[in-house]
Design an enzyme around this catalytic site. Sequence first.
Site, PDB file in Angstrom:
ATOM      1  N   GLY A 114      -3.550   7.471   1.395  1.00  0.00           N
ATOM      2  CA  GLY A 114      -3.274   7.012   0.039  1.00  0.00           C
ATOM      3  C   GLY A 114      -4.565   6.630  -0.649  1.00  0.00           C
ATOM      4  N   GLU A 130      -6.901   7.807   5.694  1.00  0.00           N
ATOM      5  CA  GLU A 130      -7.550   8.862   4.904  1.00  0.00           C
ATOM      6  C   GLU A 130      -7.232   8.557   3.455  1.00  0.00           C
ATOM      7  OE1 GLU A 130      -7.762  11.888   2.445  1.00  0.00           O
ATOM      8  OE2 GLU A 130      -6.185  12.696   3.742  1.00  0.00           O
ATOM      9  N   CYS A 178      -6.214  15.867  -1.660  1.00  0.00           N
ATOM     10  CA  CYS A 178      -7.328  14.955  -1.375  1.00  0.00           C
ATOM     11  C   CYS A 178      -8.651  15.703  -1.369  1.00  0.00           C
ATOM     12  CB  CYS A 178      -7.128  14.284  -0.019  1.00  0.00           C
ATOM     13  SG  CYS A 178      -5.534  13.480   0.189  1.00  0.00           S
TER      14      CYS A 178
END
Length: 543
Positions: free
Chosen positions: A266, A294, A328
């Site tokens: 997140g 992460e 991401c």
Amino acid sequence: MSNAFFNVPKAVNEPVKSYAKGSAERAALLKEYERMYHQDPIDVPMYIGSKEIRTEDKKRMAPPHEHAKTIGHFNYGDSSHVHAAIDAALDARKAWANLPWQDRAAVFLRAADLLAGPFRQRMNASTMLAQSKNVFQAEIDAACELIDFFRFNVQYMTQIYQEQPESLPGMWNRLEYRPLEGFVFAVTPFNFTSIAANLCAAPAMMGNVVVWKPAETQVYSAQVIMELFKEAGLPDGVINMITVDGPTAGDIIFSHKEFAGLHFTGSTAVFRSLWKTIGSNLEKYRSYPRIVGETGGKDFVVAHGSANPLEVATALARGAFEFQGQKCSAASRAYIASSIWPAVKQSLVEQVNSFNVGTPGDTSNFVNAVIDERAFDKIAGYIDFCKGQSDAEIIAGGTYDKSTGYFINPTVVVTTNPRFRTMVEEIFGPVLTIFVYEDSQFEETLKVVDGTSEYALTGSIMAKDRYAIDLATKALENAAGNFYINDKPTGAVVGQQPFGGARGSGTNDKAGAAMNLLRWVSARTIKETFVTPTDYRYPFLEQ
């Protein structure tokens, strides 16, 4: 009882289906998508122990690309449900931890085969509906990556168990890998169905029990994950799914004596806050909790003057705008040598302007909607900011519309300021900012790349010049946990490119590798002596 050393099936990456026009998989997936779209709204429970829990507080679920459409509701819980989930996990812990490893492995190998077969289109379609992914992005995430996580993690688990110390004559040294003492809390994001499942499954595979809080925008596909686990034979209570307010869950979980670990993907800000909370509660815990996270990224592409302009443009078009830039690892900033910039610009603008934007049900759409109104407003705010700055120019996109769905046209910004706001801050949407540097300033530009962002998740260098590649690889050693040469900075594959970053991007414990699984065990060394001494005297004591 176990009376043999078992070899698990060799892990092989699940082939990614193309969903080409006329293919059987395309027809099957679109049929399932339409079925789920038109079915009566579903009611997603919390899964606590053997019970499906429903409450009076219902939260509406809608596709991001058609926010007026109700596809279901999920049941919102309170503190009592958090307590119940912890109790259910702890009740299941002893039996699950004591189950022979091959039986735990079999559950997840079965889950992989079920997902590769009868669950494939349901998982993909739910991800298309809930998270607005096109057919191909759903396939590589919800099906293939998750299948790979299950299969490769079983293989890594056996490798870990096989790692044993040496034994000298007269003794036998053994190492056993115990699950953590307590329960693991998994907090998962909306953007990857595979990550949501793996963050619960990886600790569970190693014998742990889990309380799982999925992102509210991913609950629709989270239910399919729970159905998959149940069909695969995962015992009740091993993974408990709760849908509650974050602070409510955190207040209880991070104060609980049996809290043993956090598996998180997140935002950086949330992760740092959770870490501080855990740190302030250390004296309450039975053991020091494992913290694996992460988090954010400001991922880059550096194009040297020797790079092929068409390759650079395509890497940017795919790397920045697949799944609306909500990966991401998505390329968010780029540094292009001035000598190749005109050709890169021409191709990139042509490619971006050719994108179709719309619903996942139309397979001609390369770009779909961003996840929700909050994300839409944030990203639109960045675009509006760029429009008002003298040191930035929008060369593609720059428009958006949320009347029907949360659609933002992929936007390319060119700036003369290497520390322009959108070169530094994480946007998590379809906005790419480019800085054009003089070819003679390549080495200086690498220093700018390394020092611009607090993050260090992914990045790439594109060049034909091998000296330039070597220079960039060394200069950017700590700027990315996943570094790519002549490729976009996205698309890590389990078993091939273990994924994770450092700095503000997380603990770099590499999902899709054995090092992640090692975080969910506590090793015990056992030394057995075969002939035990009966006198304290050593030879050196003799007169």
